[in-house]
Structures are given as C-alpha cells and as structure tokens.
Design a protein around this motif. Structure first.
Motif, short mmCIF file in Angstrom:
data_model
loop_
_atom_site.label_atom_id
_atom_site.label_comp_id
_atom_site.label_asym_id
_atom_site.label_seq_id
_atom_site.Cartn_x
_atom_site.Cartn_y
_atom_site.Cartn_z
N CYS A 4 -8.80 37.66 -19.60
CA CYS A 4 -8.92 38.53 -18.43
C CYS A 4 -7.67 38.49 -17.56
CB CYS A 4 -10.15 38.15 -17.60
SG CYS A 4 -11.69 38.30 -18.52
N VAL A 5 -6.54 38.81 -18.15
CA VAL A 5 -5.28 38.89 -17.42
C VAL A 5 -4.61 40.20 -17.81
CG1 VAL A 5 -3.03 37.87 -17.00
CG2 VAL A 5 -4.98 36.39 -17.39
N THR A 6 -4.19 40.95 -16.81
CA THR A 6 -3.51 42.20 -17.07
C THR A 6 -2.50 42.46 -15.99
OG1 THR A 6 -3.85 44.54 -17.62
CG2 THR A 6 -5.16 43.64 -15.81
N LEU A 7 -1.58 43.37 -16.24
CA LEU A 7 -0.54 43.71 -15.28
C LEU A 7 -0.97 44.95 -14.51
CD1 LEU A 7 2.34 42.77 -14.44
CD2 LEU A 7 3.22 44.53 -15.98
N VAL A 8 -0.92 44.85 -13.19
CA VAL A 8 -1.28 45.99 -12.35
C VAL A 8 -0.09 46.40 -11.50
CG1 VAL A 8 -3.72 45.39 -12.26
CG2 VAL A 8 -2.19 44.54 -10.50
N GLN A 9 -0.10 47.65 -11.13
CA GLN A 9 0.98 48.24 -10.34
C GLN A 9 0.39 48.75 -9.04
OE1 GLN A 9 4.29 50.94 -12.01
NE2 GLN A 9 2.68 52.34 -11.42
N LEU A 10 1.00 48.36 -7.91
CA LEU A 10 0.50 48.75 -6.60
C LEU A 10 1.39 49.82 -6.00
CD1 LEU A 10 -0.39 45.25 -5.06
CD2 LEU A 10 -1.83 46.76 -6.46
N SER A 11 0.77 50.91 -5.56
CA SER A 11 1.47 51.97 -4.83
C SER A 11 1.05 51.87 -3.37
CB SER A 11 1.12 53.35 -5.38
OG SER A 11 1.50 53.45 -6.74
N ILE A 12 2.03 51.98 -2.46
CA ILE A 12 1.78 51.68 -1.05
C ILE A 12 2.23 52.84 -0.17
CG2 ILE A 12 2.28 50.06 0.83
CD1 ILE A 12 2.95 47.99 -1.41
N LEU A 62 5.04 48.00 -6.78
CA LEU A 62 5.13 46.55 -6.92
C LEU A 62 4.15 46.10 -8.00
CD1 LEU A 62 5.21 45.61 -3.12
CD2 LEU A 62 7.14 45.97 -4.67
N GLN A 63 4.61 45.23 -8.88
CA GLN A 63 3.80 44.81 -10.02
C GLN A 63 3.46 43.32 -9.92
OE1 GLN A 63 5.77 45.83 -13.68
NE2 GLN A 63 5.95 48.00 -13.16
N LEU A 64 2.27 42.98 -10.36
CA LEU A 64 1.86 41.58 -10.43
C LEU A 64 0.73 41.44 -11.44
CD1 LEU A 64 -0.37 40.63 -7.37
CD2 LEU A 64 0.34 42.97 -7.81
N GLU A 65 0.52 40.20 -11.87
CA GLU A 65 -0.55 39.92 -12.82
C GLU A 65 -1.89 39.81 -12.11
OE1 GLU A 65 0.31 36.46 -15.08
OE2 GLU A 65 1.58 37.52 -16.54
N TYR A 66 -2.90 40.39 -12.71
CA TYR A 66 -4.26 40.30 -12.18
C TYR A 66 -5.05 39.31 -13.03
CZ TYR A 66 -9.19 41.57 -11.60
OH TYR A 66 -10.54 41.54 -11.41
N HIS A 67 -5.52 38.25 -12.39
CA HIS A 67 -6.34 37.23 -13.06
C HIS A 67 -7.78 37.37 -12.54
CE1 HIS A 67 -2.85 34.89 -14.65
NE2 HIS A 67 -2.26 35.50 -13.63
N PHE A 68 -8.66 37.76 -13.42
CA PHE A 68 -10.05 38.02 -13.01
C PHE A 68 -10.71 36.78 -12.42
CE2 PHE A 68 -14.56 37.78 -14.20
CZ PHE A 68 -15.06 38.86 -13.48
N THR A 128 -2.30 51.89 3.08
CA THR A 128 -3.14 52.28 1.95
C THR A 128 -2.50 51.77 0.66
OG1 THR A 128 -3.95 54.25 3.09
CG2 THR A 128 -4.18 54.19 0.69
N VAL A 129 -3.28 51.04 -0.13
CA VAL A 129 -2.79 50.46 -1.37
C VAL A 129 -3.67 50.93 -2.52
CG1 VAL A 129 -2.16 48.33 -2.57
CG2 VAL A 129 -2.07 48.41 -0.07
N SER A 130 -3.05 51.44 -3.55
CA SER A 130 -3.80 51.84 -4.75
C SER A 130 -3.29 51.03 -5.94
CB SER A 130 -3.64 53.34 -5.02
OG SER A 130 -2.29 53.68 -5.24
N ALA A 131 -4.19 50.74 -6.87
CA ALA A 131 -3.85 49.91 -8.03
C ALA A 131 -4.00 50.71 -9.31
CB ALA A 131 -4.76 48.69 -8.07
N GLN A 132 -3.12 50.42 -10.24
CA GLN A 132 -3.16 51.07 -11.56
C GLN A 132 -2.83 50.04 -12.62
OE1 GLN A 132 -0.22 54.20 -12.21
NE2 GLN A 132 -1.76 55.44 -13.24
N GLU A 133 -3.66 49.96 -13.62
CA GLU A 133 -3.40 49.02 -14.71
C GLU A 133 -2.28 49.54 -15.60
OE1 GLU A 133 -5.72 46.79 -18.42
OE2 GLU A 133 -6.76 48.27 -17.19
N LEU A 134 -1.35 48.66 -15.93
CA LEU A 134 -0.23 49.04 -16.78
C LEU A 134 -0.55 48.70 -18.23
CD1 LEU A 134 2.91 48.01 -14.70
CD2 LEU A 134 2.00 50.29 -15.08
N LYS A 135 -0.87 49.71 -19.00
CA LYS A 135 -1.16 49.52 -20.42
C LYS A 135 -0.07 50.13 -21.29
CE LYS A 135 -6.21 49.73 -19.83
NZ LYS A 135 -7.44 50.49 -20.20
N ASP A 136 0.58 51.14 -20.75
CA ASP A 136 1.56 51.91 -21.51
C ASP A 136 2.96 51.35 -21.26
OD1 ASP A 136 3.05 53.88 -22.79
OD2 ASP A 136 1.71 55.49 -22.12
#
Length: 453
Positions: A4-12, A62-68, A128-136
C-alpha cells in the motif's frame, strides 16, 4: 495483498491571500513540509513564485509517497517572496494549514482556511489541494511558437506567455505555464515536458484549453486569445491553431483571429525511473575523489582528515563506508577498482609521492601485510586500513592540482612507482586496476596490463 505505497501528486491553489506589499499584491509561494516526529518538520518541496497575485494557481506540482498504514501529517505554508534567497525567515508569512495526506487523498479536493497562528485566520485566505495518483510514467514534450499575435501594450508590442489547462470535475486545472517572452509578437517558447498523467489524466482525448496572454507586472494579464484541443490533436504535428479572443469575435464581424499558435514538437515518451534502470541491469560504479594536499595535514596527526588512526577509522573511511555499503548492492564487480595517482603539493608531507598499480581483484594483491579479501568492498576497505596503516582504500581517487587526467593515465600506463612507501588508494579509473602502497619489498606493477581510463 498489494503493497500500500504509491506516488501521489499534489496540485495547489489559493484564494483571497492577504497583501503584504505596499502598492501591489503579494508574490506568493507555497512550501510543503511533513512531520518527521519530535516536533520537527522536513521540507518536501516548493511551488513556483507567482507575482502580484492574491488568488494564485500554482503550475508546479509537488510529489510524495503515500503510505496507507501511516498517518502522514502535512503542513502548507504560503509566503510572500520579495528576494532571491532560499531562506523563508526574511519573507512575509501569508498563512498556513495542516492536514494529513490521507485527508487529501480521501477527499480528492480539500479546501482549508489559512491561519497566521492557531486561532488567528489569515483574513479570508484559503488553500485548495487536490491529489492525483501517479501511475503513468510517460511525459509529453512540446515546443510551441506563435505568429502575428495582437499588440496589447501601448508603448510596445506584447509580452506573451502560454498556459495549458486540463478539464476535470467541471473545472479547468492549470497544468503548465510557460516563460514570458518580452516585446515579441512572433515568440518561440522553450521546449517543456509535463507528465502525461498531469497533462491529460492519461487520456489523450481529454479537453485541453490553451490561453495566450500578455504579461503585466501588476498581475492584470491581458488575454490575447485562446483555443481548445486535446493531446491527440496536438500530436498531429505540425499543428496550427487560431488564437481567438471571445469578446473581439463577438464585437467585430470582420474579426479572424488574434494570432496563430503553432505546435512544432509534441511527442509522448516513457520516462524511466531509477528503479527501471536498476531492474534492467544497470551497474553502478563507486568512485570517490579525495584532495590529498598539504592543507589536509600530516596523516600521522590526529587533526588530519587522513589521520592513520590506530583504530583504523577516519572521517574519509566513515564516508566511504556509508556510501559504499549502499552502492555495492548494485555493482556486480565490487572487488575491482581503478585509480588515479595523487599529486600532492611540494610543501605537502606526502611529497614526493610513490605509487604503483595492480590489475587484479582488490582482495588478491594490495600491499605487504594485507590478507586476501581485506580490500574487497567497503568493509574490506576498512579492514585494509587496519592491516596496512599506510593505505586509504576502497573507492578513493587521490588526485592533486598538479596532475591532470591525461598525465595520470600516462603515468599509470608506464607503471611508474616513485616516492615514499605506503601512500595510495583504491580508485575508479579502469575495470580492474587499483592503486596500492609500495614499500621496498612491495608488489610491482604488472606490465602485461594497462589501465583503461
């Protein structure tokens, strides 16, 4: 169960920031920090600075790892940047907000009030912060130019820049903002790259809006024109799009366009990660350069960084161990090293120097007193130092200012060995060459091999 670890991208983005500048709006920048425990926060990244804007939408994500399984506390700080220093202590604080990454991910879009301090709001400011999982792992690379843009400045031409927006959730989200080109109606902007996931959500049919505007230093940018497209259409290069100003189009029947936007390059490429290279068989070779000059002090003195301590440990060996213990896992030949000889200054206690070369695995031949295996790997480097007090080992390249790479290569190829005994190192210039101490009865260079630098 999946890891349960993935890379997410935050738009601000922010709204209604307080103004700290006299006579103009603030120049905001957002800093992201993460709680690392013990009351400490570590900076993870910063957005770009937006000039004269109280409601900025930052194009840099901004990118960071998401640990569930972990509560990742985040802090967003907004600062008014009026100088070029990286320090934030001399910049005005416009407000901050704290939340967890889990809150952002579960909400997808999270809006929080900005606070100057606990219990004191920063006016009507919000973030306002939105998150998007980076899979591509693909990126789109583009080069764009324009022709015959409208003149917007009274005393000059226009100062055009481009903005690309992706449609999503009923809104237009900024994905890229170009540089400003001053006083030019036929600009060519710098080539740029944006992750496909961020640019169009991975779908080449996603609607994209492109806006061309005339930059004004007070933040009141004038729209030159806009058009709608998609990544699929942009890839049909060379592609041309009419830049349309909606108000002019409605008012003037004879209106055609406000210029033409030309896409010269638009290609989608895979951007391989470090792990892709490692898993694909990429080898990492460990090479260290050490300034072995008189300013470092006599190695027999405890004050020297090169101190030949009775314990066999000095600061260089500690650094060598820290890095080498990581890198050795990615090198299929950790026991083979190359070298460059040192060139100490004439005033150095190391002058004149005596060096010799060997072309065998590190653990086989090193110097008198060294046992087989002592030199193999970073741990062997420390073992060698203990066995041979006069040697710096694994991974060190000792090259002073008086000897260039070409001369060093020539010296090694000739197998020269002159100078006092016991000064040398393992290096990284060649497939299976090492630089070792040489005493009166020490090993001699093997003329049948020559370093390949």
């Amino acid at each position: 169960m999946a890891h349960c670890v993935t890379l997410v991208q935050l738009s601000i983005s922010c709204d209604h920031l307080i103004d700290k500048d006299i006579g103009s709006k603030s120049d905001p920048l957002c800093v992201l920090l993460q709680d690392v425990g013990g009351g400490s926060w570590a900076e993870l990244g910063r957005t770009e600075r937006v000039q004269n804007c109280s409601s900025p939408e930052f194009s840099k994500t901004l990118q960071l790892e998401y640990h569930f399984e972990t509560v990742q506390k985040l802090r967003f700080g907004i600062y008014d940047i009026d100088n070029k220093t990286p320090e934030l202590r001399d910049d005005d604080f416009l407000g901050g907000a704290e939340c967890s990454l889990g809150q952002i991910v579960s909400s997808q879009v999270l809006t929080l009030p900005l606070m100057l301090k606990p219990g004191k709001p920063a006016g009507r400011g919000t973030i306002t912060v939105s998150a998007q999982e980076l899979k591509d792992n693909r990126v789109v690379t583009m080069e764009v130019e324009a022709r015959n843009l409208d003149k917007k400045d009274f005393l000059g031409k226009s100062d055009p820049f481009l903005e690309f927006f992706r449609q999503g959730d009923g809104k237009w989200h900024l994905v890229y903002r170009s540089e400003v080109i001053k006083n030019n109606l036929n600009p060519t902007w710098k080539r740029f790259s944006v992750p496909v996931q961020h640019f169009c959500g991975g779908d080449p049919r996603t609607p994209i809006q492109v806006r061309c505007s005339d930059y004004d230093s007070d933040g009141s940018h004038d729209l030159i024109g806009t058009f709608h497209t998609s990544l699929a259409q942009l890839q049909a290069v060379p592609a041309e799009f009419e830049c349309i100003h909606p108000e002019k189009q409605q008012k003037k029947k004879s209106y055609k366009n406000s210029g033409t936007i030309c896409v010269k390059i638009c290609r989608v490429e895979t951007e391989y990660s470090f792990l892709d290279y490692v898993m694909g068989g990429c080898q990492i070779n460990f090479t260290v350069g050490v300034d072995f000059t008189g300013s470092n002090g006599d190695p027999s003195s405890p004050d020297s960084l090169h101190y030949l301590s009775p314990t066999g440990v000095n600061e260089y060996l500690m650094a060598l161990w820290s890095v080498g213990s990581v890198v050795q896992d990615y090198d299929s030949h950790p026991g083979h090293c190359g070298c460059l000889p040192p060139s100490p200054a004439p005033s150095s206690p190391l002058w004149p120097h005596q060096l010799c070369t060997h072309h065998q695995p590190c653990g086989q031949v090193c110097s008198p007193g060294c046992t087989s295996g002592d030199c193999l790997g970073p741990s062997g480097g420390i073992g060698t130092d203990r066995a041979c007090r006069s040697a710096h080992t694994t991974g060190l390249i000792l090259q002073g200012p008086g000897l260039g790479p070409a001369q060093a290569t020539s010296t090694l190829s000739q197998g020269s060995c002159t100078g006092p005994p016991g000064l040398g190192s393992l290096g990284g210039c060649g497939k299976s060459s090492i630089l070792c101490p040489r005493g009166p009865s020490g090993p001699q260079p093997n003329p049948s091999h020559s370093p390949q630098c």
